[in-house]
Design a protein around this motif. Structure first.
Motif, PDB file in Angstrom:
ATOM      1  N   THR B  55       1.473   3.834   4.559  1.00 35.48           N
ATOM      2  CA  THR B  55       2.219   2.582   4.599  1.00 35.48           C
ATOM      3  C   THR B  55       1.603   1.671   3.548  1.00 35.48           C
ATOM      4  OG1 THR B  55       0.746   1.908   6.383  1.00 35.48           O
ATOM      5  CG2 THR B  55       2.909   2.685   7.017  1.00 35.48           C
ATOM      6  N   PRO B  56       1.822   2.010   2.265  1.00 36.39           N
ATOM      7  CA  PRO B  56       1.134   1.264   1.216  1.00 36.39           C
ATOM      8  C   PRO B  56       1.488  -0.218   1.247  1.00 36.39           C
ATOM      9  CG  PRO B  56       2.763   2.768   0.277  1.00 36.39           C
ATOM     10  CD  PRO B  56       2.721   3.031   1.747  1.00 36.39           C
ATOM     11  N   LEU B  57       0.483  -1.038   0.992  1.00 37.53           N
ATOM     12  CA  LEU B  57       0.662  -2.485   0.991  1.00 37.53           C
ATOM     13  C   LEU B  57      -0.326  -3.046  -0.023  1.00 37.53           C
ATOM     14  CD1 LEU B  57       1.970  -4.951   2.418  1.00 37.53           C
ATOM     15  CD2 LEU B  57      -0.022  -4.958   3.925  1.00 37.53           C
ATOM     16  N   SER B  58       0.203  -3.672  -1.068  1.00 32.64           N
ATOM     17  CA  SER B  58      -0.701  -4.189  -2.097  1.00 32.64           C
ATOM     18  C   SER B  58      -1.465  -5.390  -1.569  1.00 32.64           C
ATOM     19  CB  SER B  58       0.091  -4.597  -3.331  1.00 32.64           C
ATOM     20  OG  SER B  58       0.698  -3.455  -3.877  1.00 32.64           O
ATOM     21  N   PRO B  59      -2.781  -5.405  -1.762  1.00 33.14           N
ATOM     22  CA  PRO B  59      -3.550  -6.592  -1.379  1.00 33.14           C
ATOM     23  C   PRO B  59      -3.259  -7.727  -2.367  1.00 33.14           C
ATOM     24  CG  PRO B  59      -4.993  -4.930  -2.351  1.00 33.14           C
ATOM     25  CD  PRO B  59      -3.614  -4.344  -2.308  1.00 33.14           C
TER      26      PRO B  59
END
Lengths: 193, 228
Positions: B55-59
């Protein structure tokens, strides 16, 4: 010969992950920046999913990358891919944070939280969470008990005795379902590759 | 608990899911040190567990600056290297502990992917990756082969079965997301190219050889990242 010379300069082919790690281990900060750019979303994604707290997730993401920077020399490509390595470290750290936060909560507060946790998340939640079509499809192939056992442990940070208590099943059953659920997931993903 | 105790071995699934209490985790890691077959089993299941984290999520961008700044203040630990007489900057204890923890995970990781010692990946490397997903897609310029390796985080586009786009023309690869289309690579009809994994749809268009800043023709191929 390829006619590359005629083509407009486009970003160079990305370095192989193992090469990136070797450069990072040599103290190459640019390579480390490249590592961050490639995997930050994967690391931050798992931290956020487990912690459900953006600030703590950022802390974990930062720690994971600094850990990778310090420990890059220990990375061995033959032991696994870079993404798996980073995500494994991130998941463990996030779980440790969840547990230490929960342990430090006041007793009554914990009871309240447990009640909140009692509300079982719908299975569709985990299926929708898996972005890759193949992972979604493979999760659908698990038995409900395998899926629930894996989900409560991996996403909610429950230990296997907590999972067993939640689902009202013997410890031995839960341990087995976790292992065979993962094995089924692996087989399905390998078959689809 | 004895290292060959079947009770310890039954902790394998919970271990890979990080579902053990610290004492049992330590016991299981003790077991792993003495059981190469168990290390292989762990390594075998890890990618399946890591896939659950997809569940990629850019910081936020500020985090990158902070991480880079902190990294610049410390240096990677060389395992097995003799300690320098005096480190230039003394790393915090926390970082040392972190490195040790990473080393433990590494030591216990087990085997997965073959090593690649080239400087950059070739399309052949990607198509032969253990986790590659390959798609053969028809286009009006002939068949194109697209391979995605999640582990390498790249997509290979093989144009060897495509026809010549004509004098002065080439194929350009894009990641097209709403409001943002980014050129990531170009190739000729007899070539292949490796591009980073991206978000949105993977497009291939025909463009002048010099390349275009934005697509100037309709995509020959449009593949959503999620279907790769």
């Amino acid at each position: 010969m390829p006619r590359r010379g005629l083509l407009r300069a486009v970003p160079a082919a990305p370095a192989a992950p193992e090469e990136l790690m070797a450069a990072v281990a040599d103290g190459d900060l640019d390579a480390f920046g490249g590592l961050y750019d490639r995997y930050a979303a994967a690391v931050h994604g798992v931290a956020t999913r487990v912690l459900r707290d953006p600030i703590r997730a950022e802390e974990v993401t930062q720690e994971v990358f600094l850990e990778a920077w310090r420990g890059a020399d220990g990375y061995r490509a033959e032991l696994g891919g870079v993404r798996t390595w980073l995500v494994t470290i991130a998941h463990r750290r996030a779980i440790d944070v969840v547990r230490s936060v929960e342990a430090s909560r006041a007793r009554e507060d914990r009871a309240g939280r447990r009640e909140l946790h009692e509300v079982p998340g719908p299975e569709t939640e985990v299926l929708a969470d898996a972005e890759r079509a193949d992972v979604r499809r493979c999760l659908e192939g698990l038995t409900p008990l395998q899926l629930e056992s894996v989900r409560l442990a991996y996403y909610d940070g429950l230990t296997y005795p907590q999972v067993a208590a939640r689902l009202g099943r013997p410890l031995s059953t839960i341990k087995t379902r976790m292992a065979d659920g993962l094995a089924r997931l692996r087989d399905c993903m390998e078959a689809g590759a | 608990m004895n290292a060959h105790d079947p009770e310890v071995h039954s902790l394998l699934g919970p271990y890979v899911l990080d579902a053990l209490e610290p004492a049992e985790r330590a016991a299981f890691e003790g077991h792993l040190r003495e059981c190469p077959a168990c290390r292989d089993e762990v390594a075998d299941l890890r990618p399946a567990a890591a896939a659950l984290a997809d569940t990629p999520l850019s910081p936020p961008p500020a985090l990158r600056e902070q991480v880079m700044r902190l990294a610049a203040q410390t240096r990677p630990v060389r395992r097995g290297a003799r300690p320098a007489s005096r480190p230039a900057s003394r790393p915090s204890r926390r970082l040392w502990v972190g490195a040790a923890a990473a080393a433990v995970l590494l030591a216990l990781g087990g085997g997965l992917v073959a090593t690649q010692r080239d400087d950059t990946m070739t399309a052949a490397d990607v198509f032969s990756a253990a986790d590659v997903h390959t798609h053969e897609m028809p286009t009006k310029m002939g068949k194109v082969r697209v391979g995605m390796s999640h582990e390498m985080h790249v997509v290979a586009v093989d144009g060897s079965a495509m026809t010549d786009p004509g004098a002065g023309m080439a194929y350009e690869v894009w990641w097209a997301a709403p409001g943002h289309t980014e050129s990531v690579g170009m190739f000729q009809d007899d070539e292949s190219v490796v591009v980073p994994m991206g978000e949105g749809d993977l497009w291939i268009t025909m463009e002048p050889k010099a390349g275009s800043a934005t697509p100037t023709s309709a995509p020959l191929l449009s593949l959503p990242a999620t279907s790769l």
